[in-house]
Structure formats: C-alpha cells, structure tokens
Design a protein around this motif. Structure first.
Motif, PDB file in Angstrom:
ATOM      1  N   ARG A   1      -0.712 -12.160   7.736  1.00 62.17           N
ATOM      2  CA  ARG A   1       0.335 -12.395   8.738  1.00 62.17           C
ATOM      3  C   ARG A   1       1.023 -11.073   9.066  1.00 62.17           C
ATOM      4  O   ARG A   1       1.453 -10.343   8.172  1.00 62.17           O
ATOM      5  CB  ARG A   1       1.335 -13.395   8.188  1.00 62.17           C
ATOM      6  N   LEU A   2       1.128 -10.772  10.336  1.00 61.24           N
ATOM      7  CA  LEU A   2       1.737  -9.528  10.783  1.00 61.24           C
ATOM      8  C   LEU A   2       3.222  -9.488  10.420  1.00 61.24           C
ATOM      9  O   LEU A   2       3.965 -10.426  10.708  1.00 61.24           O
ATOM     10  CB  LEU A   2       1.582  -9.372  12.298  1.00 61.24           C
ATOM     11  N   ILE A   3       3.627  -8.380   9.779  1.00 59.57           N
ATOM     12  CA  ILE A   3       5.048  -8.223   9.444  1.00 59.57           C
ATOM     13  C   ILE A   3       5.627  -6.910   9.960  1.00 59.57           C
ATOM     14  O   ILE A   3       6.827  -6.690   9.858  1.00 59.57           O
ATOM     15  CB  ILE A   3       5.298  -8.347   7.924  1.00 59.57           C
ATOM     16  N   GLY A   4       4.784  -6.039  10.502  1.00 57.26           N
ATOM     17  CA  GLY A   4       5.301  -4.786  11.041  1.00 57.26           C
ATOM     18  C   GLY A   4       4.196  -3.836  11.448  1.00 57.26           C
ATOM     19  O   GLY A   4       3.015  -4.181  11.431  1.00 57.26           O
ATOM     20  N   MET A   5       4.616  -2.638  11.818  1.00 57.70           N
ATOM     21  CA  MET A   5       3.687  -1.582  12.229  1.00 57.70           C
ATOM     22  C   MET A   5       4.120  -0.274  11.585  1.00 57.70           C
ATOM     23  O   MET A   5       5.314  -0.041  11.393  1.00 57.70           O
ATOM     24  CB  MET A   5       3.720  -1.383  13.747  1.00 57.70           C
ATOM     25  N   VAL A   6       3.160   0.557  11.270  1.00 55.07           N
ATOM     26  CA  VAL A   6       3.425   1.933  10.834  1.00 55.07           C
ATOM     27  C   VAL A   6       2.787   2.836  11.876  1.00 55.07           C
ATOM     28  O   VAL A   6       1.648   2.611  12.298  1.00 55.07           O
ATOM     29  CB  VAL A   6       2.841   2.212   9.432  1.00 55.07           C
ATOM     30  N   THR A   7       3.523   3.852  12.302  1.00 52.52           N
ATOM     31  CA  THR A   7       3.038   4.779  13.323  1.00 52.52           C
ATOM     32  C   THR A   7       2.965   6.192  12.754  1.00 52.52           C
ATOM     33  O   THR A   7       3.542   6.481  11.700  1.00 52.52           O
ATOM     34  CB  THR A   7       3.977   4.785  14.536  1.00 52.52           C
ATOM     35  N   GLU A   8       2.262   7.071  13.448  1.00 56.64           N
ATOM     36  CA  GLU A   8       2.208   8.475  13.027  1.00 56.64           C
ATOM     37  C   GLU A   8       3.610   9.074  12.874  1.00 56.64           C
ATOM     38  O   GLU A   8       3.881   9.738  11.876  1.00 56.64           O
ATOM     39  CB  GLU A   8       1.372   9.296  14.007  1.00 56.64           C
ATOM     40  N   PRO A   9       4.515   8.861  13.841  1.00 54.62           N
ATOM     41  CA  PRO A   9       5.868   9.408  13.656  1.00 54.62           C
ATOM     42  C   PRO A   9       6.573   8.855  12.412  1.00 54.62           C
ATOM     43  O   PRO A   9       7.322   9.578  11.755  1.00 54.62           O
ATOM     44  CB  PRO A   9       6.605   8.999  14.933  1.00 54.62           C
ATOM     45  N   ASP A  10       6.325   7.588  12.064  1.00 53.87           N
ATOM     46  CA  ASP A  10       6.904   7.022  10.845  1.00 53.87           C
ATOM     47  C   ASP A  10       6.452   7.813   9.624  1.00 53.87           C
ATOM     48  O   ASP A  10       7.254   8.160   8.756  1.00 53.87           O
ATOM     49  CB  ASP A  10       6.477   5.557  10.646  1.00 53.87           C
ATOM     50  N   ILE A  11       5.162   8.077   9.551  1.00 57.84           N
ATOM     51  CA  ILE A  11       4.606   8.786   8.396  1.00 57.84           C
ATOM     52  C   ILE A  11       5.114  10.221   8.348  1.00 57.84           C
ATOM     53  O   ILE A  11       5.457  10.729   7.281  1.00 57.84           O
ATOM     54  CB  ILE A  11       3.063   8.708   8.406  1.00 57.84           C
TER      55      ILE A  11
ATOM     56  N   GLU B   1       7.986  11.269   9.449  1.00 57.66           N
ATOM     57  CA  GLU B   1       9.385  11.200   9.029  1.00 57.66           C
ATOM     58  C   GLU B   1       9.485  10.972   7.524  1.00 57.66           C
ATOM     59  O   GLU B   1      10.321  11.570   6.859  1.00 57.66           O
ATOM     60  CB  GLU B   1      10.131  10.105   9.785  1.00 57.66           C
ATOM     61  N   ILE B   2       8.638  10.123   6.995  1.00 56.59           N
ATOM     62  CA  ILE B   2       8.627   9.879   5.549  1.00 56.59           C
ATOM     63  C   ILE B   2       8.291  11.171   4.807  1.00 56.59           C
ATOM     64  O   ILE B   2       8.909  11.493   3.800  1.00 56.59           O
ATOM     65  CB  ILE B   2       7.629   8.759   5.193  1.00 56.59           C
ATOM     66  N   GLY B   3       7.333  11.927   5.338  1.00 57.58           N
ATOM     67  CA  GLY B   3       6.965  13.217   4.732  1.00 57.58           C
ATOM     68  C   GLY B   3       8.126  14.190   4.747  1.00 57.58           C
ATOM     69  O   GLY B   3       8.408  14.875   3.756  1.00 57.58           O
ATOM     70  N   ARG B   4       8.841  14.271   5.866  1.00 60.15           N
ATOM     71  CA  ARG B   4      10.002  15.167   5.961  1.00 60.15           C
ATOM     72  C   ARG B   4      11.097  14.731   5.000  1.00 60.15           C
ATOM     73  O   ARG B   4      11.710  15.553   4.321  1.00 60.15           O
ATOM     74  CB  ARG B   4      10.529  15.209   7.388  1.00 60.15           C
ATOM     75  N   ALA B   5      11.342  13.433   4.925  1.00 61.17           N
ATOM     76  CA  ALA B   5      12.384  12.914   4.023  1.00 61.17           C
ATOM     77  C   ALA B   5      12.008  13.209   2.575  1.00 61.17           C
ATOM     78  O   ALA B   5      12.859  13.573   1.769  1.00 61.17           O
ATOM     79  CB  ALA B   5      12.568  11.418   4.237  1.00 61.17           C
ATOM     80  N   SER B   6      10.735  13.068   2.252  1.00 58.28           N
ATOM     81  CA  SER B   6      10.270  13.339   0.895  1.00 58.28           C
ATOM     82  C   SER B   6      10.465  14.804   0.528  1.00 58.28           C
ATOM     83  O   SER B   6      10.885  15.136  -0.571  1.00 58.28           O
ATOM     84  CB  SER B   6       8.798  12.958   0.768  1.00 58.28           C
ATOM     85  N   CYS B   7      10.193  15.681   1.474  1.00 56.87           N
ATOM     86  CA  CYS B   7      10.383  17.123   1.246  1.00 56.87           C
ATOM     87  C   CYS B   7      11.867  17.444   1.027  1.00 56.87           C
ATOM     88  O   CYS B   7      12.211  18.251   0.177  1.00 56.87           O
ATOM     89  CB  CYS B   7       9.845  17.937   2.418  1.00 56.87           C
TER      90      CYS B   7
ATOM     91  N   ALA C   1       0.842  -1.202   0.000  1.00 60.37           N
ATOM     92  CA  ALA C   1       0.000   0.000   0.000  1.00 60.37           C
ATOM     93  C   ALA C   1       0.878   1.253   0.000  1.00 60.37           C
ATOM     94  O   ALA C   1       2.008   1.243   0.486  1.00 60.37           O
ATOM     95  CB  ALA C   1      -0.908  -0.003   1.219  1.00 60.37           C
ATOM     96  N   ALA C   2       0.343   2.317  -0.543  1.00 58.68           N
ATOM     97  CA  ALA C   2       1.043   3.607  -0.549  1.00 58.68           C
ATOM     98  C   ALA C   2       0.949   4.248   0.833  1.00 58.68           C
ATOM     99  O   ALA C   2       0.015   3.981   1.600  1.00 58.68           O
ATOM    100  CB  ALA C   2       0.422   4.532  -1.588  1.00 58.68           C
ATOM    101  N   ILE C   3       1.912   5.091   1.132  1.00 61.14           N
ATOM    102  CA  ILE C   3       1.935   5.784   2.421  1.00 61.14           C
ATOM    103  C   ILE C   3       0.649   6.573   2.646  1.00 61.14           C
ATOM    104  O   ILE C   3       0.084   6.571   3.736  1.00 61.14           O
ATOM    105  CB  ILE C   3       3.163   6.721   2.523  1.00 61.14           C
ATOM    106  N   TYR C   4       0.157   7.250   1.595  1.00 59.08           N
ATOM    107  CA  TYR C   4      -1.064   8.044   1.770  1.00 59.08           C
ATOM    108  C   TYR C   4      -2.253   7.159   2.147  1.00 59.08           C
ATOM    109  O   TYR C   4      -3.156   7.603   2.855  1.00 59.08           O
ATOM    110  CB  TYR C   4      -1.368   8.891   0.531  1.00 59.08           C
ATOM    111  N   GLU C   5      -2.261   5.894   1.692  1.00 57.40           N
ATOM    112  CA  GLU C   5      -3.346   4.987   2.063  1.00 57.40           C
ATOM    113  C   GLU C   5      -3.301   4.676   3.560  1.00 57.40           C
ATOM    114  O   GLU C   5      -4.349   4.633   4.215  1.00 57.40           O
ATOM    115  CB  GLU C   5      -3.258   3.689   1.273  1.00 57.40           C
ATOM    116  N   ALA C   6      -2.114   4.471   4.081  1.00 56.32           N
ATOM    117  CA  ALA C   6      -1.969   4.227   5.516  1.00 56.32           C
ATOM    118  C   ALA C   6      -2.433   5.452   6.299  1.00 56.32           C
ATOM    119  O   ALA C   6      -3.179   5.332   7.270  1.00 56.32           O
ATOM    120  CB  ALA C   6      -0.521   3.892   5.858  1.00 56.32           C
ATOM    121  N   GLN C   7      -2.005   6.632   5.859  1.00 53.55           N
ATOM    122  CA  GLN C   7      -2.407   7.870   6.534  1.00 53.55           C
ATOM    123  C   GLN C   7      -3.918   8.046   6.491  1.00 53.55           C
ATOM    124  O   GLN C   7      -4.541   8.403   7.499  1.00 53.55           O
ATOM    125  CB  GLN C   7      -1.717   9.071   5.891  1.00 53.55           C
ATOM    126  N   ASP C   8      -4.530   7.786   5.339  1.00 51.22           N
ATOM    127  CA  ASP C   8      -5.996   7.900   5.220  1.00 51.22           C
ATOM    128  C   ASP C   8      -6.709   6.937   6.164  1.00 51.22           C
ATOM    129  O   ASP C   8      -7.656   7.327   6.857  1.00 51.22           O
ATOM    130  CB  ASP C   8      -6.453   7.623   3.782  1.00 51.22           C
TER     131      ASP C   8
END
Length: 65
Positions: free
Chosen positions: A43-53, A55-61, A18-25
């Motif tokens: 099957r669980l393979i990880g977690m995405v958190t608000e701080p992760d998203i 950070e991805i936004g800052r890195a993208s900028c 899934a795309a990052i924006y889908e997780a955020q939505d």
C-alpha cells in the motif's frame, strides 16, 4: 489518450523500513528520480525523491560536525 496508456506499469518500490542508501541504490540502478514507499501489503504511503535524499545527506553531514 488516457493515463493508463502512458503510466509506468512495473513500478519499482521500497518499503518504509529500508535504509536511505537502499533507496538511492534502487534509484541509481533503475535510472529513476522518485521511488514510491509502500507497506508490506504493498500500500502506497509516500514517495522519496532525489532532493529528499540529497537533503538527508546534507543533514547527516551537519550532524557530524
């Protein structure tokens, strides 16, 4: 009291492709701060958190500069 008495039973998940924006939505629409990432077999393979998203936004900028 046991864990099964206080855990979330209907867990909202997202797949690893899934795309990052889908997780955020999904997180915004369901008022959650973390979302489990699962395989197609659920099957669980990880977690995405608000701080992760964030950070991805800052890195993208930074990449655009």
């Amino acid at each position: 009291m046991f864990i099964n008495q206080s855990m979330t039973k209907n867990v909202i998940t997202i797949t690893q492709d899934a795309a990052i924006y889908e997780a955020q939505d999904k997180m915004d629409n369901n008022k959650i701060r973390n979302i489990p990432v699962v395989t197609e077999e659920n099957r669980l393979i990880g977690m995405v958190t608000e701080p992760d998203i964030k950070e991805i936004g800052r890195a993208s900028c930074r990449e655009r500069v």
